[in-house]
Design a protein around this motif. Structure first.
Motif, mmCIF file in Angstrom:
data_model
loop_
_atom_site.group_PDB
_atom_site.id
_atom_site.type_symbol
_atom_site.label_atom_id
_atom_site.label_comp_id
_atom_site.label_asym_id
_atom_site.label_seq_id
_atom_site.Cartn_x
_atom_site.Cartn_y
_atom_site.Cartn_z
ATOM 1 N N TYR A 1 12.384 -103.759 -48.333
ATOM 2 C CA TYR A 1 12.606 -102.641 -47.411
ATOM 3 C C TYR A 1 13.673 -101.749 -48.029
ATOM 4 C CZ TYR A 1 14.649 -100.113 -43.458
ATOM 5 O OH TYR A 1 15.154 -99.138 -42.638
ATOM 6 N N LEU A 2 13.333 -100.485 -48.275
ATOM 7 C CA LEU A 2 14.267 -99.502 -48.807
ATOM 8 C C LEU A 2 14.436 -98.374 -47.799
ATOM 9 C CD1 LEU A 2 13.718 -100.855 -51.675
ATOM 10 C CD2 LEU A 2 14.006 -98.548 -52.590
ATOM 11 N N PRO A 3 15.541 -98.361 -47.058
ATOM 12 C CA PRO A 3 15.775 -97.219 -46.168
ATOM 13 C C PRO A 3 15.949 -95.944 -46.978
ATOM 14 C CG PRO A 3 17.731 -98.578 -46.324
ATOM 15 C CD PRO A 3 16.657 -99.319 -47.043
ATOM 16 N N LYS A 4 15.679 -94.822 -46.368
ATOM 17 C CA LYS A 4 15.846 -93.542 -47.060
ATOM 18 C C LYS A 4 17.321 -93.307 -47.369
ATOM 19 C CE LYS A 4 11.700 -91.093 -45.606
ATOM 20 N NZ LYS A 4 11.147 -89.852 -45.015
ATOM 21 N N LYS A 5 17.558 -92.520 -48.404
ATOM 22 C CA LYS A 5 18.928 -92.242 -48.852
ATOM 23 C C LYS A 5 19.378 -90.887 -48.320
ATOM 24 C CE LYS A 5 21.807 -92.502 -53.018
ATOM 25 N NZ LYS A 5 22.693 -91.390 -52.679
ATOM 26 N N TYR A 6 20.630 -90.854 -47.881
ATOM 27 C CA TYR A 6 21.198 -89.638 -47.307
ATOM 28 C C TYR A 6 21.932 -88.840 -48.380
ATOM 29 C CZ TYR A 6 24.205 -86.603 -44.493
ATOM 30 O OH TYR A 6 24.857 -85.521 -43.947
ATOM 31 N N PHE A 7 21.705 -87.547 -48.388
ATOM 32 C CA PHE A 7 22.399 -86.637 -49.294
ATOM 33 C C PHE A 7 23.155 -85.612 -48.457
ATOM 34 C CE2 PHE A 7 18.923 -88.377 -51.705
ATOM 35 C CZ PHE A 7 19.447 -88.570 -52.979
ATOM 36 N N PRO A 8 24.488 -85.669 -48.458
ATOM 37 C CA PRO A 8 25.250 -84.726 -47.626
ATOM 38 C C PRO A 8 25.253 -83.326 -48.217
ATOM 39 C CG PRO A 8 26.738 -86.014 -48.987
ATOM 40 C CD PRO A 8 25.347 -86.562 -49.234
ATOM 41 N N SER A 9 25.666 -82.383 -47.421
ATOM 42 C CA SER A 9 25.870 -81.026 -47.922
ATOM 43 C C SER A 9 27.063 -81.030 -48.861
ATOM 44 C CB SER A 9 26.127 -80.070 -46.751
ATOM 45 O OG SER A 9 26.452 -78.782 -47.222
ATOM 46 N N VAL A 10 26.864 -80.471 -50.044
ATOM 47 C CA VAL A 10 27.917 -80.478 -51.064
ATOM 48 C C VAL A 10 28.157 -79.053 -51.542
ATOM 49 C CG1 VAL A 10 28.584 -81.302 -53.345
ATOM 50 C CG2 VAL A 10 27.327 -82.813 -51.801
ATOM 51 N N LYS B 1 21.993 -78.219 -48.820
ATOM 52 C CA LYS B 1 21.631 -78.655 -47.474
ATOM 53 C C LYS B 1 21.587 -80.179 -47.424
ATOM 54 C CE LYS B 1 18.911 -74.560 -46.231
ATOM 55 N NZ LYS B 1 17.588 -74.056 -45.788
ATOM 56 N N GLU B 2 22.059 -80.736 -46.314
ATOM 57 C CA GLU B 2 21.967 -82.189 -46.165
ATOM 58 C C GLU B 2 20.503 -82.577 -45.992
ATOM 59 O OE1 GLU B 2 23.768 -83.832 -42.714
ATOM 60 O OE2 GLU B 2 22.926 -82.348 -41.335
ATOM 61 N N ARG B 3 20.169 -83.798 -46.447
ATOM 62 C CA ARG B 3 18.770 -84.215 -46.400
ATOM 63 C C ARG B 3 18.666 -85.726 -46.531
ATOM 64 N NH1 ARG B 3 20.237 -82.852 -51.460
ATOM 65 N NH2 ARG B 3 19.294 -83.950 -53.244
ATOM 66 N N TRP B 4 17.530 -86.259 -46.102
ATOM 67 C CA TRP B 4 17.169 -87.659 -46.311
ATOM 68 C C TRP B 4 15.972 -87.684 -47.244
ATOM 69 C CZ3 TRP B 4 19.788 -91.825 -44.191
ATOM 70 C CH2 TRP B 4 20.723 -91.535 -43.180
ATOM 71 N N GLU B 5 16.019 -88.549 -48.264
ATOM 72 C CA GLU B 5 14.909 -88.634 -49.209
ATOM 73 C C GLU B 5 14.609 -90.097 -49.530
ATOM 74 O OE1 GLU B 5 15.734 -86.468 -52.766
ATOM 75 O OE2 GLU B 5 15.635 -84.498 -51.797
ATOM 76 N N GLU B 6 13.435 -90.312 -50.106
ATOM 77 C CA GLU B 6 13.099 -91.646 -50.592
ATOM 78 C C GLU B 6 14.149 -92.072 -51.619
ATOM 79 O OE1 GLU B 6 10.781 -93.527 -49.514
ATOM 80 O OE2 GLU B 6 9.427 -92.183 -48.437
ATOM 81 N N ALA B 7 14.662 -93.289 -51.484
ATOM 82 C CA ALA B 7 15.682 -93.768 -52.412
ATOM 83 C C ALA B 7 15.123 -93.915 -53.824
ATOM 84 C CB ALA B 7 16.255 -95.096 -51.933
#
Length: 860
Positions: free
Chosen positions: A550-559, A568-574
């Motif tokens: 199980y791989l939860p999606k990875k969070y990318f904050p606004s930088v 823009k902040e986003r969630w993507e496949e790890a």
């Protein structure tokens, strides 16, 4: 299409030879005529091979002619019909450089002192780095390899010859652009070729898959701190050899690297670009890096290790930009000060003086140096000036040039002579300490400090103004000699890399060289060796291939970056599903998984300044955190060491004490905790991409295994997790126990934090790492982690004694809870009396070498 040509040449014959020739004719004796040589032409570039000598290259569009002397070919670069010393490839580089500098006008030398702003190929649409082609943009259908209107201006009108290249569309486009630039400058003035450069460009793209035998755009290696995590200078040497060949195939002959600042301040944003916090490791890695980049061997060598595969290495940032106060970075006014509360300036010089300036290879030392933006606060012990390093005569002339005998090129960092922004957090010029002076006055100050070149400046006018200021103060002869001194240094780096003879590229060779399979393999193997296993409870790793994960999606904050709006902040496949499927079955339902693998990044702890704090009545300064959760800086300094800038009048204290911050990627911590609950006791593996040290106490207990990396491909992580490769990386920095120890450590002292101890009793200190057998103890840890032994504190009764097993060390200690500084007040000289409950902290230091990790003892 390549074709053979019979070269028409200008033949130079001395009067004596004419008399001899007349005698031969009168004697009716046959004599073999002066040998003519054959050249080959391809795509408008003519290549001439001198038997036993230099290979020449020139463009059919430049108007250059070839001179023949004793049957050998030479380029008539200044078009005067005779062979000048600087055109004679048989002469020593030093003689050629001096001859050429003596022929250059003030305007031409001023142009040579310029280093362009960032140039993308093709040019960007703007606003940053905007370029046009006969007034049109690349999007209008223009050839990506053309020279832009702006480039033509600074190359021709301003005589600029050093170009900073950023992104390139492809190796082919880069090679053709290089040839177009070289043809342009070959046809003007003295025919000085362009010396193109690059910041590091061999980093990884995490989602790109490595396939053995397949090439790529360019070989991919770990971040510089990831190379340090290998603890193996031979890998860095190999990287330099590979990258230098790729650079030259792209037309790049100077590398704006290595970055060898000592990473002693864990909050600094640029620590990932260093070789970590240890002076000895950094010196060995710096030496290997420069040796690899600069050394040509075999047929590619011209002389003294320099040649056609050589890339000038510009070590940075003198005298070390690592000890930024509270971790704030000097790209902005809010981070302009480097501070030395631990009195540890000497260790920040080690990677330069004992590494990049003491090479094992024949090139002997780094070809160039870049000082950092910082004001090295209080370090000028001669003139007592506090301005940016490039302005400081003590740091540049008295220290680097005189004490350490450096006579190579010194180039400012980009934009140090430009005006700063309207507010401390505006990205603009970085004229720290010289903010109220004119642009020309700043250039003059830099020149008088002993610097040769101005990074990020395309305009020669302020350099010429600075020259005129010098003439007024010192006279024409003095300033002409000063200009020629810098010209010789700058030209030397162009001569010894062979650019005057042949700056042109074979496009097909460039395509075949950059990212060739064996280079890709070398980079990938280095990635594998940089991965660090921090925890492996109950030997949960390696995982069995084919199991369900199980791989939860990875969070990318606004930088917020240097240029443009925040991301823009986003969630993507790890991990890309296609890649993951080669290793595991995957599921979105934790109840069906055998394992969970959670990909996170180190806490995004901010930059140390927030305009909103100013709006709310504060000074703007806020903490930088190394933890995910909310942090209040109760232990921060009540008064900053340094402060002051014209754009924040009245701010004489940059403290952030008692202010609160939460990491921008707090969602990473939530994901770990939620996954732990969802897995209901089944193993959870945390994979952490580190950009700086991190506080792992928030989640370590929730992870069965922890794997850390510094910029590697996802595939490398999966190979480690499944046992296709064994982890062997070691921590190049300490992992702090908490933010309390981060606030107490001194920005300039490495190894001075209380390190985190995990559930298995392992201490995440510098040099820690695990393989399948357990904690690694090998020759690498012995050399680097054990170079200076920790002090031993012995208490008998109420008397404490501190000793060190390493000869020639001094011991520094405190008993008041603070971190020891390397000052007379903290120096240990004899046993002392203590009571119960007293905390002793001690560090051993060997001057000019390194210091130990800190030892803590609480009396009973």
């Amino acid at each position: 299409m390549k074709k053979r040509i019979s070269q028409k040449a200008v033949i130079i014959i001395s009067p004596a030879l004419l008399l001899a020739f007349a005698f031969i004719l009168s004697s009716n004796i046959s004599r073999k005529p002066v040998e003519k040589w054959e050249g080959s032409e391809q795509d408008g570039i003519t290549t001439i091979k001198n038997p036993g000598g230099a290979t020449l290259g020139y463009s059919s569009t430049s108007g250059l002619k070839i001179l023949t002397v004793n049957g050998l070919a030479f380029k008539d670069l200044n078009r005067n019909g005779k062979l000048d010393k600087y055109e004679d490839w048989r002469l020593p580089v030093e003689e050629r450089a001096k001859d050429l500098s003596s022929q250059m006008s003030v305007d031409q030398i001023a142009g040579l002192m310029l280093y362009s702003a960032h140039q993308a190929i093709p040019a960007l649409a703007g606003p940053f780095g905007k370029g046009t082609y006969d007034g049109k943009t690349y999007a209008d259908g223009m050839d990506a390899a053309l020279v832009t209107d702006q480039q033509k201006d600074f190359l021709i009108k301003d005589n600029l010859r050093h170009v900073l290249v950023t992104s390139v569309q492809s190796p082919e486009v880069a090679a053709r652009w290089n040839n177009n630039v070289q043809a342009l400058v070959e046809g003007v003035g003295l025919g000085i070729p362009a010396n193109n450069s690059s910041d590091p460009r061999n980093g990884t793209s995490s989602g790109v898959e490595y396939t053995a035998g397949a090439g790529g755009k360019i070989s991919q290696w770990p971040d510089e701190i990831g190379l340090a995590a290998t603890f193996d200078p031979n890998i860095v040497l190999q990287f330099g050899h590979v990258a230098s060949q790729e650079y030259r195939a792209l037309g790049i002959s100077t590398a704006l690297s290595p970055q060898i600042d000592l990473g002693s301040e864990p909050r600094w944003a640029r620590i990932n670009g260093t070789f970590g916090e240890d002076p000895l490791l950094s010196a060995d890695m710096a030496r290997a890096y420069v040796d690899g980049f600069q050394t040509s061997t075999g047929s590619s060598e011209i002389k003294n290790g320099w040649g056609y595969n050589s890339v000038n290495a510009m070590m940075k940032h003198w005298p070390g930009g690592g000890p930024e106060e509270a971790g704030r970075d000097a790209h902005y006014a809010y981070g302009k000060f480097a501070v030395y509360p631990g009195n540890n300036f000497d260790e920040h010089l080690v990677s330069f003086t004992e590494g990049a300036l003491k090479l094992h290879g024949k090139t002997k030392m780094a070809a160039a140096v870049m000082p950092y933006y910082t004001v090295s606060y209080g370090r000028d012990t001669k003139y007592n000036e506090n301005e940016g390093n490039s302005y400081n005569k003590y740091l540049i002339t008295d220290l680097l040039r005189t004490k350490y005998h450096y006579d190579g090129v010194i180039c400012t960092d980009w934009g140090v002579t430009a005006d700063e922004g309207a507010k401390p957090d505006v990205f603009a010029g970085k004229s720290w300490g010289m903010e109220t002076k004119t642009v020309a006055e700043r250039h003059y100050k830099v020149l008088m400090a002993g610097v040769d070149q101005f990074g990020g400046n395309n305009d020669a006018k302020p350099v010429i103004e600075a020259y005129n200021m010098g003439v007024k103060e010192h006279g024409e002869a003095f300033m002409k000699a000063r200009f020629e001194q810098s010209a010789v240094r700058l030209l030397t780096n162009i001569f010894r890399t062979g650019l005057f003879e042949n700056p042109y590229l074979d496009v097909q060779h460039s395509k075949e060289t950059v990212g060739k399979p064996e280079f890709m393999t070398a980079g990938y193997n280095a990635q594998l060796k940089s991965v660090i296993m921090l925890k492996n409870q109950s030997n949960v790793l390696p995982l069995q291939k084919g199991k369900t994960v199980y791989l939860p999606k990875k969070y990318f904050p606004s930088v917020r970056g240097f240029f443009g709006p925040p991301s823009k902040e986003r969630w993507e496949e790890a991990v890309k599903p296609a890649l993951l499927g080669k290793y595991f079955q995957s599921t979105d339902d934790p109840s069906k998984a055998d394992y969970a693998v959670v990909f996170v990044s180190s806490p995004s702890g901010g930059a140390g300044y927030d305009a909103a704090d100013v709006t709310n009545g504060g000074n703007g300064y806020v903490p930088i955190t190394l933890q995910y959760g909310e942090y209040t800086a109760t232990d921060a300094r009540a008064h900053s060491i340094a402060a002051g800038d014209p754009v924040e009048p009245g701010i004489d204290n940059r403290t952030y004490k008692n202010k609160t911050i939460t990491a921008g990627n707090y969602n990473d911590l939530k994901t770990i905790r939620e996954t732990k609950i969802a897995m209901k006791g089944k193993p959870v593996i945390v994979v952490m991409t580190l950009s700086k040290p991190a506080i792992l106490s928030e989640f370590e207990k929730d992870a069965n295994a922890i794997v850390a990396s510094f910029g590697v491909q996802d595939q490398a992580i999966l190979d480690i997790l499944t046992g296709a490769a064994e982890p062997s990386g070691l921590l190049p920095v300490q992992m702090p126990a908490d933010m309390h120890t981060v606030e107490l450590q001194d920005e300039d002292i490495p190894h001075d934090m209380q390190c985190y101890t995990d559930a298995d009793g392992h201490v995440y200190d510098f040099g820690f790492g695990m393989n399948w057998k357990g904690v690694i103890h090998d020759a690498r840890t012995s050399r680097y982690a054990g170079s200076i032994a920790k002090p031993v504190i012995t208490v008998k009764g109420n008397t404490a004694t501190i000793t060190s097993a390493t000869p020639c060390t001094k011991i520094y200690f405190t008993i008041n809870g603070t971190t020891p500084s390397f000052t007379e007040a903290d120096e240990y000289t004899k046993p002392f009396t203590i009571g119960k409950g007293v905390t002793i902290k001690a560090i051993a230091k060997k001057y000019g070498v390194d210091n130990s990790s800190m030892i803590t003892y609480i009396s009973q």
